[in-house]
Design a protein around this motif. Sequence first.
Motif, PDB file in Angstrom:
ATOM      1  N   GLY A   1      -8.061  -1.313   2.107  1.00  0.00           N
ATOM      2  CA  GLY A   1      -7.635  -1.029   3.172  1.00  0.00           C
ATOM      3  C   GLY A   1      -6.607  -2.522   3.739  1.00  0.00           C
ATOM      4  N   PHE A   2      -6.716  -2.227   4.610  1.00  0.00           N
ATOM      5  CA  PHE A   2      -5.809  -3.442   5.952  1.00  0.00           C
ATOM      6  C   PHE A   2      -4.125  -2.363   5.001  1.00  0.00           C
TER       7      PHE A   2
ATOM      8  N   VAL B   1     -14.195  -3.261   0.788  1.00  0.00           N
ATOM      9  CA  VAL B   1     -13.787  -4.902   0.112  1.00  0.00           C
ATOM     10  C   VAL B   1     -15.028  -5.388  -0.831  1.00  0.00           C
TER      11      VAL B   1
ATOM     12  N   TYR C   1     -11.035 -11.121   4.707  1.00  0.00           N
ATOM     13  CA  TYR C   1     -10.252 -10.228   4.552  1.00  0.00           C
ATOM     14  C   TYR C   1      -9.889  -9.328   5.427  1.00  0.00           C
TER      15      TYR C   1
ATOM     16  N   LYS D   1      -8.621  -6.516   8.283  1.00  0.00           N
ATOM     17  CA  LYS D   1      -8.969  -5.260   8.372  1.00  0.00           C
ATOM     18  C   LYS D   1      -9.047  -4.476   9.143  1.00  0.00           C
ATOM     19  N   SER D   2      -8.750  -3.565   9.820  1.00  0.00           N
ATOM     20  CA  SER D   2      -7.642  -2.556  10.735  1.00  0.00           C
ATOM     21  C   SER D   2      -8.717  -1.041  10.276  1.00  0.00           C
ATOM     22  N   ILE D   3      -9.526  -0.646  10.574  1.00  0.00           N
ATOM     23  CA  ILE D   3     -10.403   0.594  10.051  1.00  0.00           C
ATOM     24  C   ILE D   3      -9.311   1.452  10.549  1.00  0.00           C
TER      25      ILE D   3
ATOM     26  N   ASP E   1      -5.949   2.058   9.408  1.00  0.00           N
ATOM     27  CA  ASP E   1      -6.045   3.043   8.653  1.00  0.00           C
ATOM     28  C   ASP E   1      -6.887   4.512   8.274  1.00  0.00           C
TER      29      ASP E   1
ATOM     30  N   SER F   1      -2.066  -6.649   0.799  1.00  0.00           N
ATOM     31  CA  SER F   1      -2.448  -7.125   2.435  1.00  0.00           C
ATOM     32  C   SER F   1      -2.757  -8.494   2.824  1.00  0.00           C
TER      33      SER F   1
END
Length: 281
Positions: free
Chosen positions: A31-32, A57, A71, A73-75, A78, A186
């Motif tokens: 992700g990200f 992740v 880590y 994140k930006s669901i 995304d 990322s």
Amino acid sequence: MDIINKIGEMQARSEARRLAGEKIAFVPTMGFLHQGHMSLLKEGRNRGDDLILSIFVNPTQFAQGEDLDAYPKSIERDLGLAEKEGVDAVFLPDAAQMYGENYQTYVSLEKLPNYLCGISRPTHFRGVATVVTKLFNIVKPHVAIFGEKDFQQLAVIRQMVCDLNMDIDIIGGAIVREKDGLAMSSRNAYLSQVQRQSALCLFYSLQHARKLVKNGVNETEVIIQSTREIIESQPETCIDYLMMCDPVSLESKPMIQGPTLFALAVKVGNTRLIDNMILEP
Ligand code: AMP
């Protein structure tokens, strides 16, 4: 676009697509998302009828003290990017489902993890091979696309697929870079302004090495020494490794004869960055 959290639901969806004669293309990520991920999705869109993206992740590929909890994140973002890229389904499992209480099975390779990133991250590729095997069993792809940015990871997966007779085509996607040459990652989000500038030394090192080889320098130690100076002259850098090796076995090479992988890992502040290039004599 389907958003799927449950393993059983993902398996049932893929089984139905397979029975309908569709070809499933798969891009696993943490992700990200950035343009590097997008280029893999574009490749997948061209190669499959059904394009699946996973975002997970994976805790087993992080060692204690690494950046699992931090880590980025930006669901929501995304999912928007995935939809724009024509993704048909996003698989978003949680760790409790992927690794239940009684979890005890791991996939590990004998040789490839003993080089490059595997030296400072000795349990990393066991985690990668395990999660990719699980994702393959869940998503049931015909083809899966991985970035050459993580060159050793791609080598590990190709070897695993061959050794374990997994009926999946593995495709490598070229490294996507920022305009100034920094390989997209990322983890670049962790860099301060000063560190972001320092981080360019990875790409400069690769370019410098390519120029030396073009000018006829073929002793790998000479090239490594000279790139070491470029990196060490930049603020907040700490070299993990600079290696010239065979692109298949990853064994180090004293001379550039035939295609040679120049791979490097450098910590910039607390952020560990990797990059690589194939050098041709
Ligand atoms: P990650 O989300 O970092 O686990 O990466 C997911 C996939 O994207 C892996 O196959 C990576 O090799 C690939 N990838 C990451 N960065 C890049 C990049 N700059 N160019 C091409 N592929 C990339």
